[in-house]
Design an enzyme around this catalytic site. Sequence first.
Site, PDB file in Angstrom:
ATOM      1  N   GLU A 228      16.820 -50.088 -11.028  1.00  0.00           N
ATOM      2  CA  GLU A 228      16.510 -49.225  -9.885  1.00  0.00           C
ATOM      3  C   GLU A 228      15.076 -49.424  -9.397  1.00  0.00           C
ATOM      4  O   GLU A 228      14.811 -49.413  -8.187  1.00  0.00           O
ATOM      5  CB  GLU A 228      16.738 -47.757 -10.249  1.00  0.00           C
ATOM      6  CG  GLU A 228      18.161 -47.410 -10.636  1.00  0.00           C
ATOM      7  CD  GLU A 228      19.155 -47.622  -9.502  1.00  0.00           C
ATOM      8  OE1 GLU A 228      18.719 -47.755  -8.346  1.00  0.00           O
ATOM      9  OE2 GLU A 228      20.351 -47.675  -9.777  1.00  0.00           O
TER      10      GLU A 228
ATOM     11  N   HIS B 211      14.819 -52.271  -7.124  1.00  0.00           N
ATOM     12  CA  HIS B 211      15.225 -51.975  -5.753  1.00  0.00           C
ATOM     13  C   HIS B 211      14.045 -51.436  -4.937  1.00  0.00           C
ATOM     14  O   HIS B 211      13.875 -51.783  -3.760  1.00  0.00           O
ATOM     15  CB  HIS B 211      16.351 -50.941  -5.750  1.00  0.00           C
ATOM     16  CG  HIS B 211      17.688 -51.510  -6.113  1.00  0.00           C
ATOM     17  ND1 HIS B 211      18.138 -52.711  -5.639  1.00  0.00           N
ATOM     18  CD2 HIS B 211      18.691 -51.020  -6.891  1.00  0.00           C
ATOM     19  CE1 HIS B 211      19.357 -52.945  -6.108  1.00  0.00           C
ATOM     20  NE2 HIS B 211      19.701 -51.943  -6.869  1.00  0.00           N
TER      21      HIS B 211
END
Length: 668
Positions: free
Chosen positions: A529, A532
């Site tokens: 994550e 990202h």
Amino acid sequence: MRRTPVRRRTGPLAALAISLCLGGGLLAAPSQATPAAAPPTPSAAPTTAQGPDGAGPLGPAPSAARPVEAEHVRDARTPLDQRPPLSADRDALRHDYDMSVAPATPDTLSPEQRHPSARGRARAACDVGDFTGNTGAALVEKVRGAAPDCVNTLFNLTGADARGAFREEQMVTVADALRAGSADYPGDGSTGMPQIVLFLRAGYFVHWYNPDDVGEYGPALRAAIQGGLDAFFDSAHAGDVTDANGETLAEAVTLIDSAEENARYLPVVKRLLEGYDASYDDSWWMLNAVNNVYTVLFRGHQVPEFVDAVERDPSILRTLSDFAAQHLDLLGGEQSYLTSNAGRELGRFLQHATLRPEVTPLARGLLRRSEITGRTAPLWVGVAEMTAAYDGANCATYGTCDLPERLTEAALPVRHACGPSIDIRAQEINAEQLAATCASLTGQDAFFHDIARDSGPVADDHNETIEVTAFDSSTDYQTYAGAIFGIDTNNGGMYLEGDPSVEGNKPRFIAYEAEWLRPDFAIWNLNHEYTHYLDGRFNMHGDFAAGVSTPTVWWIEGFAEYVSYSYRDLPYEEAAAEAGKHTYPLSTLFDTTYENADTTRVYRWGYLAVRYLLERHRDDVDTVLGHYRAGDWRAARQHLTRTIGSDYDADWDAWLTECAAGGCARTA
């Protein structure tokens, strides 16, 4: 997963097919929160669409290392005038807490591990011609004799095959077989009843998405399906509390919704809720059968006859209230979803002004019996969400005003800064764990920049500080994250980028501790994550919608996987195993989207594509990233599909062989 687009429900219940079991979690734009959920393939397990509150029911999990299954899943927020049918891959994971990439990921479990009742069931060869080339009794025999796995594949039919298998005459024939077979239904699958029901579900599913291919469905089919379902639910063994019966029963309950007969079978819904007791807990299929009634209720609001029926006889409201009140003991346990779903589906009736006077005191009663934190929180939060969504103007009546803020303060009391660019909000985390988390995140920055070779943030990106939100477990994430952040939680976490061009925009990713790894501490998909966030800030110009205006998923998810595994110095064994299958040419992977691909293609093959290009064609990566950073998506697409095209496919194929033979055992 980075920000994924919302896939709208446009057919009976096509949800799991739509969701992805993320290798890392999800990405979502401000108003585009999507699930990173249960696996894969365009025909997946049954799920429910969401209403404006964004929360459908959850579902049962089999005994496994961690919770991975569920029938009722939070799906992309869907307008109530759209109701796709449920799809049905028996091997797809069905749970609102599907995870993604890590040792023993759920989608690597065998069918037997996921579905104990599937043990011993062979994967037989499947010939579509058996269903398109036969009619009448011959068709029925082919359906009865097919393996359920074979019938599952029919959810994907289109064109002439869709018409050949599922035109109205074929469906009437099989619905009549359901009626006839119910007369001596033995309470198990020995007479092919699971396949009969699953075939009918597949027909409604395919018809929804391909009406021109299949042709019209009319009164003849409606009469036949009512006759078939009437006969089944009235049969002597339809109520047997066994796994053997549960398989057909669970599918038949879902078929109620597929056929939009939600109003007619409210007595069946009540019967299953009132009949549930601890004896059901030994059967995964029976638990699904009970839980599937929430699908019938959830989606029934989209059927006018259903609302009319409840207005005439509102006893289902009391049934739901009583079920939740009588089964408070389930909360916090493996069957917790049964109780919380009852409260949630009761509260959903608040959307109808004619029913609100009866629902309001029942909803208030359940809120008084539960609390905002602790074991009963799934019930409290579920009911509270419904009051906020459907009777928000009267929030004081329920004690649910300012719900997101109240939930945030209650569920995320820990605040900590890892430095100037990373803030952590957590439910429960000690000083040592905070230090380890901060070290992992801040240490990843240099690693990322070394691979990305960026020269700083892309133009107009003001996402200078990210908030990392960590719940204490997948259950807590499932309980609170949807109500606080308005996201779907059938995933391994979600990154919300927002609009990076806006000063003061607050990007965040929402995750949870992997409780199945305890006593070791790990925030699930932490590094995936965070990649990202870094990728969005330094590689991808603009917001999520811009970034996926052309197929970029191969990079978005593949790069997040690549950085996550490489930074942690972990071999990606599942990806290496896929490499040995040589499933996709490299040129095909450049076309990957969230809509056309399953978990394996998005994450494992995305990783392989990114790794190959970084190892063999770094100049091409730099060229493509240059275009991504400038927001020139068309130029990047042209380089991938025309300049590269299929030129690397042969070398790629050889590289896959090397990877599978041990070349990918080393981390990059």
